[in-house]
Design an enzyme around this catalytic site. Structure first.
Site, mmCIF file in Angstrom:
data_model
loop_
_atom_site.group_PDB
_atom_site.id
_atom_site.type_symbol
_atom_site.label_atom_id
_atom_site.label_comp_id
_atom_site.label_asym_id
_atom_site.label_seq_id
_atom_site.Cartn_x
_atom_site.Cartn_y
_atom_site.Cartn_z
ATOM 1 N N HIS A 1 0.802 -1.277 0.001
ATOM 2 C CA HIS A 1 -0.079 0.303 -0.056
ATOM 3 C C HIS A 1 0.864 1.259 -0.016
ATOM 4 O O HIS A 1 0.481 2.184 -0.972
ATOM 5 C CB HIS A 1 -0.837 0.086 1.372
ATOM 6 C CG HIS A 1 -2.080 -0.693 0.880
ATOM 7 N ND1 HIS A 1 -3.295 -0.033 0.909
ATOM 8 C CD2 HIS A 1 -2.485 -1.882 0.706
ATOM 9 C CE1 HIS A 1 -4.316 -0.839 0.549
ATOM 10 N NE2 HIS A 1 -3.737 -2.023 0.473
ATOM 11 N N ASP B 1 -4.081 6.924 2.122
ATOM 12 C CA ASP B 1 -4.610 5.796 1.548
ATOM 13 C C ASP B 1 -6.044 5.520 1.936
ATOM 14 O O ASP B 1 -6.615 5.919 2.853
ATOM 15 C CB ASP B 1 -3.850 4.607 2.294
ATOM 16 C CG ASP B 1 -4.061 3.379 1.562
ATOM 17 O OD1 ASP B 1 -3.056 2.587 0.939
ATOM 18 O OD2 ASP B 1 -5.235 2.778 1.575
ATOM 19 N N ALA C 1 -23.544 -1.337 19.436
ATOM 20 C CA ALA C 1 -23.960 -1.014 17.884
ATOM 21 C C ALA C 1 -25.226 -0.361 17.731
ATOM 22 O O ALA C 1 -26.173 -0.386 18.612
ATOM 23 C CB ALA C 1 -24.159 -2.672 17.494
ATOM 24 N N THR D 1 -5.484 1.948 -3.693
ATOM 25 C CA THR D 1 -4.085 1.173 -4.513
ATOM 26 C C THR D 1 -4.550 0.031 -5.162
ATOM 27 O O THR D 1 -3.790 -0.668 -5.841
ATOM 28 C CB THR D 1 -3.184 1.055 -3.397
ATOM 29 O OG1 THR D 1 -3.871 -0.026 -2.349
ATOM 30 C CG2 THR D 1 -2.648 2.270 -2.766
ATOM 31 N N TRP E 1 -38.153 -6.857 25.203
ATOM 32 C CA TRP E 1 -39.236 -6.396 24.382
ATOM 33 C C TRP E 1 -38.675 -5.413 23.425
ATOM 34 O O TRP E 1 -39.424 -5.693 22.002
ATOM 35 C CB TRP E 1 -40.288 -6.000 25.167
ATOM 36 C CG TRP E 1 -41.581 -5.916 24.257
ATOM 37 C CD1 TRP E 1 -42.385 -4.667 24.333
ATOM 38 C CD2 TRP E 1 -42.544 -7.027 23.686
ATOM 39 N NE1 TRP E 1 -43.649 -4.794 23.449
ATOM 40 C CE2 TRP E 1 -43.487 -6.382 23.053
ATOM 41 C CE3 TRP E 1 -42.094 -8.189 23.297
ATOM 42 C CZ2 TRP E 1 -44.260 -7.061 22.114
ATOM 43 C CZ3 TRP E 1 -42.959 -8.695 22.664
ATOM 44 C CH2 TRP E 1 -44.048 -8.258 22.077
ATOM 45 N N GLU F 1 -37.950 -4.356 17.707
ATOM 46 C CA GLU F 1 -37.000 -3.925 16.464
ATOM 47 C C GLU F 1 -36.676 -4.902 15.487
ATOM 48 O O GLU F 1 -36.503 -4.783 14.213
ATOM 49 C CB GLU F 1 -35.736 -3.369 17.258
ATOM 50 C CG GLU F 1 -35.843 -2.145 17.805
ATOM 51 C CD GLU F 1 -34.843 -1.832 19.054
ATOM 52 O OE1 GLU F 1 -35.122 -0.902 19.667
ATOM 53 O OE2 GLU F 1 -33.819 -2.296 19.095
ATOM 54 N N GLY G 1 -37.887 -13.063 33.599
ATOM 55 C CA GLY G 1 -39.015 -12.366 33.259
ATOM 56 C C GLY G 1 -39.663 -12.519 31.914
ATOM 57 O O GLY G 1 -40.014 -13.710 31.597
ATOM 58 N N ASP G 2 -40.356 -11.575 31.470
ATOM 59 C CA ASP G 2 -41.075 -11.411 30.252
ATOM 60 C C ASP G 2 -40.152 -12.351 29.050
ATOM 61 O O ASP G 2 -40.835 -12.593 28.163
ATOM 62 C CB ASP G 2 -41.633 -10.061 29.815
ATOM 63 C CG ASP G 2 -40.209 -9.176 29.478
ATOM 64 O OD1 ASP G 2 -39.347 -9.349 30.035
ATOM 65 O OD2 ASP G 2 -40.377 -8.427 28.652
ATOM 66 N N HIS H 1 -17.156 -1.369 -3.888
ATOM 67 C CA HIS H 1 -17.094 -0.701 -2.378
ATOM 68 C C HIS H 1 -18.097 0.574 -2.713
ATOM 69 O O HIS H 1 -19.149 0.667 -1.709
ATOM 70 C CB HIS H 1 -15.843 -0.213 -2.013
ATOM 71 C CG HIS H 1 -14.865 -1.107 -1.494
ATOM 72 N ND1 HIS H 1 -15.089 -1.667 -0.278
ATOM 73 C CD2 HIS H 1 -13.698 -1.717 -1.873
ATOM 74 C CE1 HIS H 1 -14.350 -2.481 0.185
ATOM 75 N NE2 HIS H 1 -13.543 -2.509 -0.870
HETATM 76 C C1 U2F Z 1 -35.173 -4.917 29.715
HETATM 77 O O1 U2F Z 1 -34.306 -5.532 28.457
HETATM 78 P P1 U2F Z 1 -33.064 -4.760 28.039
HETATM 79 O O2 U2F Z 1 -33.355 -3.195 28.074
HETATM 80 O O3 U2F Z 1 -31.809 -5.365 28.483
HETATM 81 O O4 U2F Z 1 -33.198 -5.096 26.457
HETATM 82 P P2 U2F Z 1 -34.379 -4.547 25.324
HETATM 83 O O5 U2F Z 1 -35.585 -4.279 25.833
HETATM 84 O O6 U2F Z 1 -34.297 -5.370 24.063
HETATM 85 O O7 U2F Z 1 -33.776 -3.064 24.914
HETATM 86 C C2 U2F Z 1 -32.373 -2.919 24.501
HETATM 87 C C3 U2F Z 1 -32.293 -1.847 23.978
HETATM 88 O O8 U2F Z 1 -30.853 -1.258 23.802
HETATM 89 C C4 U2F Z 1 -30.590 -1.098 22.169
HETATM 90 C C5 U2F Z 1 -31.617 -1.866 21.520
HETATM 91 C C6 U2F Z 1 -32.729 -1.927 22.314
HETATM 92 O O9 U2F Z 1 -33.602 -0.708 22.007
HETATM 93 O O10 U2F Z 1 -31.752 -1.160 20.238
HETATM 94 N N1 U2F Z 1 -29.152 -1.530 22.125
HETATM 95 C C7 U2F Z 1 -28.431 -0.788 21.072
HETATM 96 O O11 U2F Z 1 -28.967 0.277 20.480
HETATM 97 N N2 U2F Z 1 -27.100 -1.597 20.961
HETATM 98 C C8 U2F Z 1 -26.666 -2.401 21.416
HETATM 99 O O12 U2F Z 1 -25.415 -2.685 21.337
HETATM 100 C C9 U2F Z 1 -27.349 -3.070 22.491
HETATM 101 C C10 U2F Z 1 -28.620 -2.562 22.743
HETATM 102 C C11 U2F Z 1 -35.518 -6.318 30.262
HETATM 103 F F1 U2F Z 1 -34.485 -7.146 30.457
HETATM 104 C C12 U2F Z 1 -36.472 -7.037 29.394
HETATM 105 O O13 U2F Z 1 -36.876 -8.176 30.165
HETATM 106 C C13 U2F Z 1 -37.659 -6.028 28.859
HETATM 107 O O14 U2F Z 1 -38.458 -6.821 28.157
HETATM 108 C C14 U2F Z 1 -37.259 -4.685 28.564
HETATM 109 C C15 U2F Z 1 -38.260 -3.643 28.336
HETATM 110 O O15 U2F Z 1 -38.805 -3.432 29.553
HETATM 111 O O16 U2F Z 1 -36.237 -4.411 29.526
#
Ligand code: U2F
Length: 345
Positions: free
Chosen positions: A20, A115, A222, A137, A242, A247, A262-263, A146
């Protein structure tokens, strides 16, 4: 060397691996010979500079000087991907420090010729109000690939689908499970992006990052919604928080669920058994073989294709709900009425 601080000052930023630096150095010499009253500084690793200078038949033009940039590569290292990684770990700081010294001598840089691999060269130039020229290069077809990556992906699709892994903001799998997951990722050969907190990196198997370099990346955070929206992402390994579930659905990406509490457990069940847009590991530690199998199922089999199609349908439903007249909008209107009555309208 030109010393007056009022003359134009051109900085060359070399990528010191492979061949390079050599074409960049040829360009620097040709320009320096052509513009004798301009100062030219060539920033490159000591090793690469020394090899370039050794192969030089005559000396350098007086207005061109080389500067050694620390490359962070210990003596005796001879494995290109490792060398490049070590170098990038200290980049761009190493260039900026060395440039500051050169600017002290020859004045502020007025043009940056970098570069094209050194993406930050554009920022370095912009911070100084300087112009930026990037030198590619390689061959022109690869440059076009790209530049038109998105167009190519849109036109032809992506064959080898970047799994995205994240366990949200509160969950951290045990060190043993992290090690198993990493081993599974490595064995699967699947490209991946893993959002993993820095403090957990030490649990990755020794040499893992080097062995997966080029197809796998581990980052502390991320831009999740953007990542999930990318065509190259074919699956999301998640704890089933959730927000992550929503997402993933909004982007039509099938899920690999590893719920913890939990949920999350019910979310995982809904994903796998009701919507059928993913697979779930319920309350049990993932092992290397699980990882390999499940990645294969979701990314490479007919079963996985069906999950992906169902996820895509659910995405359409979800997006529909947020359009005028959609369920989410209607629900929001109802909520507004409950809270402020008709005073809001
Ligand atoms: C609790 O969950 P968390 O807050 O741990 O996880 P998520 O509900 O999935 O939300 C994580 C958010 O963080 C963002 C991602 C989500 O919006 O886009 N994120 C990001 O942008 N980059 C990254 O590298 C990592 C994450 C709990 F544990 C769960 O049981 C519940 O369901 C939740 C909601 O109450 O809260």
């Amino acid at each position: 060397m030109v010393s007056a601080k009022s003359v134009p000052h051109v900085a060359f930023l070399a990528f010191p691996f492979g061949t390079h630096a050599s074409p960049l150095f040829s360009l620097a010499r040709a320009l320096a010979a052509d513009a004798p009253s301009t100062a030219f500084s060539f920033f490159n690793s000591a090793r690469s500079n020394s090899s370039l200078l050794q192969s030089l038949p005559s000396g350098l033009p007086p207005n061109l000087r080389t500067f050694d940039v620390p490359d962070n590569v210990p003596e005796g290292t001879w494995l290109p991907p490792v060398e490049v990684r070590l170098f990038l770990e200290v980049t761009p700081g190493n260039f900026l420090e060395t440039m500051a010294a050169a600017e002290g001598e020859f004045g502020r840089v007025t043009c940056v010729v970098g570069d094209a691999f050194l993406w930050f060269a554009g920022d370095v130039a912009a911070e100084r109000g300087a112009s930026w020229v990037a030198l590619w290069t390689g061959g022109p077809c690869s440059l076009a690939a790209h530049l038109y990556t998105d167009l190519l992906r849109d036109t032809f699709g992506v064959e080898d689908q970047v799994v995205y892994i994240s366990f949200g903001t509160v969950i951290m799998p045990s060190p043993q499970e992290l090690t198993e997951m990493a081993a599974g990722l490595e064995a699967s050969g699947v490209p991946f992006l893993w959002s993993l907190k820095d403090m957990a990196r030490k649990h990755l198997p020794e040499g893992f990052l080097d062995r997966v370099a080029g197809r796998g990346l581990v980052v502390p955070w991320a831009p999740q919604t953007q990542v999930l929206g990318h065509l190259a992402v074919g699956a999301f390994l998640t704890h089933c928080g959730w927000n992550s579930v929503l997402e993933s659905i909004s982007c039509g990406v099938p899920l690999i669920c590893r719920p913890f509490f939990g949920d999350q457990c019910l979310n995982a069940k809904t994903v796998s058994c009701v919507w059928e847009i993913g697979v779930a590991f319920e309350s049990r530690t993932m092992e290397k073989e699980d990882m390999v199998r499940v990645l294969n199922v979701v990314l490479k089999t007919e079963e996985g294709k069906k999950m992906s199609e169902k996820a895509d349908k659910l995405k359409t439903t979800a997006l529909q709900a947020t359009k005028p007249g959609g369920n989410s909008i209607k629900n929001f209107d109802t909520l507004v009425k409950m809270i402020v009555g008709n005073h809001g309208s």
